[in-house]
Design a protein around this motif. Structure first.
Motif, PDB file in Angstrom:
ATOM      1  N   UNK A  11       0.819  -1.215   0.000  1.00 57.64           N
ATOM      2  CA  UNK A  11       0.000   0.000   0.000  1.00 57.64           C
ATOM      3  C   UNK A  11       0.843   1.251   0.000  1.00 57.64           C
ATOM      4  N   UNK A  12       1.914   1.284   0.807  1.00 57.72           N
ATOM      5  CA  UNK A  12       2.789   2.453   0.844  1.00 57.72           C
ATOM      6  C   UNK A  12       3.506   2.640  -0.491  1.00 57.72           C
ATOM      7  N   UNK A  13       3.892   1.513  -1.135  1.00 60.29           N
ATOM      8  CA  UNK A  13       4.560   1.603  -2.437  1.00 60.29           C
ATOM      9  C   UNK A  13       3.621   2.204  -3.483  1.00 60.29           C
ATOM     10  N   UNK A  14       2.356   1.774  -3.467  1.00 58.23           N
ATOM     11  CA  UNK A  14       1.365   2.331  -4.398  1.00 58.23           C
ATOM     12  C   UNK A  14       1.180   3.826  -4.130  1.00 58.23           C
ATOM     13  N   UNK A  15       1.137   4.171  -2.853  1.00 53.93           N
ATOM     14  CA  UNK A  15       0.952   5.574  -2.467  1.00 53.93           C
ATOM     15  C   UNK A  15       2.090   6.431  -2.985  1.00 53.93           C
ATOM     16  N   UNK A  16       3.327   6.022  -2.775  1.00 51.61           N
ATOM     17  CA  UNK A  16       4.471   6.835  -3.173  1.00 51.61           C
ATOM     18  C   UNK A  16       4.666   6.862  -4.684  1.00 51.61           C
ATOM     19  N   UNK A  19      17.377   7.793   0.756  1.00 51.59           N
ATOM     20  CA  UNK A  19      17.527   8.967  -0.084  1.00 51.59           C
ATOM     21  C   UNK A  19      16.185   9.634  -0.402  1.00 51.59           C
ATOM     22  N   UNK A  20      15.106   8.854  -0.500  1.00 52.91           N
ATOM     23  CA  UNK A  20      13.800   9.438  -0.793  1.00 52.91           C
ATOM     24  C   UNK A  20      13.398  10.391   0.322  1.00 52.91           C
ATOM     25  N   UNK A  21      13.497   9.898   1.565  1.00 53.40           N
ATOM     26  CA  UNK A  21      13.122  10.749   2.695  1.00 53.40           C
ATOM     27  C   UNK A  21      14.139  11.874   2.910  1.00 53.40           C
ATOM     28  N   UNK A  22      15.413  11.538   2.695  1.00 53.40           N
ATOM     29  CA  UNK A  22      16.462  12.541   2.898  1.00 53.40           C
ATOM     30  C   UNK A  22      16.274  13.714   1.938  1.00 53.40           C
ATOM     31  N   UNK A  23      15.946  13.403   0.676  1.00 51.05           N
ATOM     32  CA  UNK A  23      15.721  14.457  -0.310  1.00 51.05           C
ATOM     33  C   UNK A  23      14.509  15.309   0.068  1.00 51.05           C
ATOM     34  N   UNK A  24      13.471  14.661   0.561  1.00 45.95           N
ATOM     35  CA  UNK A  24      12.262  15.395   0.967  1.00 45.95           C
ATOM     36  C   UNK A  24      12.590  16.339   2.132  1.00 45.95           C
ATOM     37  N   UNK A  25      13.281  15.827   3.141  1.00 46.66           N
ATOM     38  CA  UNK A  25      13.605  16.662   4.298  1.00 46.66           C
ATOM     39  C   UNK A  25      14.499  17.844   3.903  1.00 46.66           C
ATOM     40  N   UNK A  84      23.269  13.883  -7.474  1.00 45.58           N
ATOM     41  CA  UNK A  84      23.125  13.357  -8.833  1.00 45.58           C
ATOM     42  C   UNK A  84      22.054  12.263  -8.895  1.00 45.58           C
ATOM     43  N   UNK A  85      22.414  11.103  -9.346  1.00 43.54           N
ATOM     44  CA  UNK A  85      21.406  10.062  -9.570  1.00 43.54           C
ATOM     45  C   UNK A  85      21.005   9.325  -8.296  1.00 43.54           C
ATOM     46  N   UNK A  86      21.631   9.634  -7.210  1.00 47.13           N
ATOM     47  CA  UNK A  86      21.216   9.011  -5.946  1.00 47.13           C
ATOM     48  C   UNK A  86      19.910   9.625  -5.440  1.00 47.13           C
ATOM     49  N   UNK A  87      19.606  10.832  -5.861  1.00 46.73           N
ATOM     50  CA  UNK A  87      18.367  11.503  -5.446  1.00 46.73           C
ATOM     51  C   UNK A  87      17.244  11.113  -6.402  1.00 46.73           C
ATOM     52  N   UNK A  88      16.005  11.016  -5.901  1.00 44.23           N
ATOM     53  CA  UNK A  88      14.863  10.802  -6.805  1.00 44.23           C
ATOM     54  C   UNK A  88      14.840  11.888  -7.870  1.00 44.23           C
ATOM     55  N   UNK A  89      14.558  11.494  -9.098  1.00 42.76           N
ATOM     56  CA  UNK A  89      14.723  12.430 -10.215  1.00 42.76           C
ATOM     57  C   UNK A  89      13.846  13.670 -10.083  1.00 42.76           C
ATOM     58  N   UNK A  90      12.609  13.525  -9.589  1.00 44.32           N
ATOM     59  CA  UNK A  90      11.720  14.675  -9.465  1.00 44.32           C
ATOM     60  C   UNK A  90      12.275  15.675  -8.457  1.00 44.32           C
ATOM     61  N   UNK A  91      12.857  15.160  -7.348  1.00 48.73           N
ATOM     62  CA  UNK A  91      13.460  16.066  -6.366  1.00 48.73           C
ATOM     63  C   UNK A  91      14.715  16.711  -6.934  1.00 48.73           C
ATOM     64  N   UNK A  92      15.473  15.946  -7.692  1.00 49.45           N
ATOM     65  CA  UNK A  92      16.682  16.504  -8.306  1.00 49.45           C
ATOM     66  C   UNK A  92      16.314  17.639  -9.244  1.00 49.45           C
TER      67      UNK A  92
END
Length: 819
Positions: free
Chosen positions: A52-57, A225-231, A259-267
């Motif tokens: 469910x969380x995967x679908x959400x994100x 990295x997903x949460x780190x980029x958001x924060x 670079x590519x370690x961050x989610x592309x939309x956040x980058x």
């Protein structure tokens, strides 16, 4: 006989039967239920929660224009007050409930299955993501009260306060978490979630300085990295809102450096914001960098964001046309997301509003409303904003359409033919260009575009279609298609609405002669269009002046009225408002308008305001709405002269608002009641002439039509013997007192049920009416009864009528004093 298999199976059977008991506190039972809970039910529940969380994100649509949420749990279009649309969360809850119901070992008030606390934690999380926050809070509270395990307590406390944030208990959540957030060591897995949750609480409380401290700590400690980029992105947003642009630019750039370690939309979002801030700080153009970004193939899904940034920068530099081009590119991008589309529509609406392009503003607001999925406060605000433009858009469309029709009607036949033929040729060329563009780059079946075979040459094909339409028009695909009668018969024989609509579109021939026939030539119709156009110019000019304070547009529309041979009412209104617009900005021109108004319309209410402004203004604490309410009450009390006189003054103050037509209609009704049906019809016709575009105009036309039919038909009403005994009096304030004395004298009479009323007849005469119902009055008896009343004096000028006759007398004003 070999009995070894039975000797092996029986012990396992014994373990299965007696080990399932949840009421026996022994090692075998505890381990059996603990293992079954952990590796069966709770495991499956956690898997469902993860799915469910995967679908959400995966389906998340973050709005990067605003501060991002620390933990998003809403999909696009979902309402936080409703349950989630992802079924996996319900499955996770079911598994948690099953684990508690079937494997709980609560013996003598103590839980013997160590995995039940995991089940309660899963239960709370599943309800939390399903957005049923009160049940989730109940599960977390039970966990904290029933279990003493330190790790379970810390995690349960965290999730309980997350739930409190969702319930808008922000201060409580911050208070409960702050101490623990400062006590948990840096390397603990809960350090980042605790600090991020406290930051969210402070953001909700609008204490962004405190929020920055905790979100920075969370970003430093977070490993995903997903949460780190958001924060980190939230930290940069908060720094920018505090006007710490250098620090914000570095925070954005830190995400870019991953670079590519961050989610592309956040980058991409961080890259664009870093470029924008660098342009502001160093006063350099971001366009070259943005142009290079747009050329990279991997950035194609984000072209809408790049073009949006280019448009914003160009707009800030005053390069409006280029900015609009890039906004258009952003909107046409195949990958554009709803938040970006909404932002573009909002910015374009604001831009056009500031430029006075209210019709375009309305169009962009309509597009914006269609992109707002949920019925929330934001959508209602935009709808109210759009509603405020309704009158302007309607009037501007009337101006556009009537201007076009009247312009065509003013042309000679040769000019009309030339105009329509030019437009037809332009349309054909456009269609051909579209076909060529569509086929460009595609290998034609015939080998090349110059193929002379008809069906393989697009130019010949389009030309043939246009020639057919010009000769035969839009014909149905049926036998005998070349006979117009067949087409008409097909239209008449249609059995369902859809088929009727298709055939009733009309089989017209697209030629200049056909369009010339559609241009109106009727003088009455053209005069009506001209009047509607002039009134639309006047109304919209006043709206621009009063509602939008747009001086240039208001002057443009009002001066246009003066150029179009307006009626007297339109001219005096336009002159007055032009004077008010120029009074401070251009006194010389204002003086010309004033002199023209006073010389041509010396008795106008507008002139009286200019001559004697002190006595022509509203009193203190008065508003047009309160005065209208007072006039409406005066109308009900038959004080028609007050309605007529004060209404003229009030119309000046409410011009440009919906109240002006209400006042005019109230005046028309008052004049009808005071002067009769003929005057009423004249006033209604004048209303239509003066306010042809008003909402009330259609209703007034219906009333006039009904009056005309009644006059022609002269219907015979049933002759009911309902008598009215009428006494005529000169208009005086004491007439109401006479009515009361007559009622008092009648109180002890057998006919005490008779009603007595005071009705206005005209400006000089009142009627005291005795409603005797179906009983003809004994005049001598009651004249003697009332003769002692002061002011009555045995009125000899009295008469008896049937109710229908009395209604006609009032309507036609046919009574004469000596009658």
């Amino acid at each position: 006989m070999n009995r070894k298999p039975a000797s092996i199976v029986l012990p396992f059977l014994w373990v299965f039967v007696f080990g399932c008991s949840t009421q026996k506190n022994n090692f075998l039972n505890r381990e059996y239920h603990a293992l079954n809970t952990k590796f069966n039910v709770v495991f499956n529940g956690k898997e469902a929660l993860s799915i469910g969380k995967a679908i959400l994100y995966q389906n998340l649509e973050d709005d990067f224009l605003n501060v991002l949420p620390v933990e998003p749990i809403l999909l696009a279009g979902e309402d936080q007050d409703n349950s989630a649309s992802i079924p996996s969360f319900s499955v996770a809850e079911e598994k948690a409930v099953k684990a508690i119901q079937k494997h709980s070992m609560n013996i003598e008030g103590e839980q013997r299955n160590r995995q039940i606390q995991e089940a309660y934690l899963l239960l709370g999380k599943a309800r939390y993501y399903d957005r049923r926050f009160l049940p989730a809070l109940e599960a977390f509270n039970f966990l904290l009260e029933a279990y003493e395990d330190r790790a379970a307590y810390l995690e349960g406390k965290l999730w309980r306060e997350k739930t409190n944030l969702r319930l808008e208990n922000d201060a409580l959540a911050v208070k409960n978490l702050t101490l623990l957030a400062n006590q948990i060591p840096f390397g603990n897995k809960l350090y980042a979630p605790y600090n991020a949750t406290v930051a969210q609480g402070y953001i909700n409380l609008k204490e962004e300085d405190s929020a920055r401290v905790y979100i920075t700590r969370a970003a430093l400690a977070e490993k995903k990295k997903v949460n780190k980029a958001r924060y980190r992105y939230i930290e940069a947003q908060l720094l920018e809102r505090a006007n710490l642009l250098d620090s914000a630019q570095r925070a954005y750039q830190s995400i870019v450096n991953w670079n590519r370690k961050a989610p592309r939309i956040f980058w991409m979002q961080a890259k664009l914001q870093a470029i924008r801030l660098r342009a502001v700080i160093d006063s350099v153009s971001p366009l070259p960098t943005l142009e290079r970004l747009s050329k990279l193939f991997e950035n194609q899904p984000y072209l809408h964001l790049i073009h949006q940034q280019e448009a914003r920068y160009l707009l800030s530099q005053g390069k409006d046309s280029l900015a609009l081009t890039y906004y258009s590119k952003s909107l046409k991008s195949n990958y554009i997301d709803p938040p970006t589309r909404r932002a573009n529509y909002r910015e374009l609406a604001d831009y056009n509003f500031t430029k006075g392009e209210y019709v375009k503003t309305g169009a962009y607001l309509d597009s914006l409303i269609s992109q707002i999925p949920e019925e929330g406060r934001f959508k209602k605000t935009v709808e109210r904003e759009r509603g405020g433009l309704d009158d302007v858009i309607t009037l501007e469309k009337i101006i556009q359409s009537t201007d076009s029709v009247l312009h065509l009607a003013s042309m000679s036949k040769e000019e009309q033919r030339s105009f329509f033929q030019t437009e037809i040729d332009r349309k054909r060329a456009k269609e051909l260009a579209a076909v060529v563009q569509e086929k460009k780059g595609i290998l034609n079946f015939g080998g090349n575009a110059s193929n002379n075979y008809y069906f393989y040459n697009e130019r010949l094909l389009v030309g043939g279609k246009q020639a057919f339409l010009s000769t035969w028009g839009n014909r149905p695909n049926t036998d005998s298609w070349n006979r117009l009668g067949t087409a008409q018969l097909l239209s008449q024989a249609a059995n369902n609405q859809i088929q009727r609509e298709e055939t009733e579109e009309g089989f017209f021939v697209e030629t200049a002669d056909f369009f010339m026939e559609q241009v109106p030539t009727n003088v009455y119709l053209l005069d009506s269009l001209d009047l509607s156009r002039k009134q639309a110019y006047l109304d919209v000019g006043i709206i621009y002046k009063e509602k939008f304070a747009n001086r240039s547009l208001a002057l443009n529309r009002l001066e246009k009225v003066l150029q179009l041979s307006p009626t007297e009412q339109q001219e005096e209104s336009a002159l007055y408002h032009c004077f008010k617009l120029e009074e401070n900005e251009n006194p010389t021109q204002a003086k010309k308008y004033k002199e023209r108004l006073m010389s041509q319309f010396p008795e106008s209410a507008f002139t009286k305001i200019l001559v004697d402004p002190e006595n022509s203004s509203l009193a203190e604490n008065q508003t047009p709405s309160t005065i209208y309410a007072q006039l409406y009450e005066a109308f009900n009390e038959q004080d028609f002269e007050r309605v007529i006189n004060e209404g003229e003054k009030l119309k000046i103050f409410v011009v440009g608002t919906p109240l002006v037509t209400k006042v005019a209609l109230l005046q028309a009704n008052a004049k009808g009641r005071l002067f009769g049906e003929q005057k009423y019809k004249e006033e209604l016709k004048a209303f239509i002439k003066r306010y042809p575009n008003a909402d009330e105009a259609d209703a007034v036309k219906t009333i006039l039509s009904r009056i005309q039919k009644e006059v022609k038909a002269k219907p015979k009403r049933p002759s009911l013997k309902r008598y009215k005994w009428i006494f005529s009096f000169d208009k005086a304030e004491e007439n109401q007192a006479i009515v009361q004395r007559m009622k008092k004298a009648l109180k002890n009479d057998a006919n005490h049920h008779w009603k007595i009323s005071l009705d206005v007849y005209d400006k000089t005469t009142d009627f005291i009416v005795v409603h005797t119902q179906n009983q003809y009055p004994d005049q001598k008896v009651y004249l003697k009864l009332w003769e002692e009343i002061a002011g009555f004096e045995r009125k000899t000028n009295n008469f008896v009528l049937l109710s229908g006759q009395y209604e006609e007398t009032q309507r036609l004003k046919s009574w004469q004093p000596n009658q």
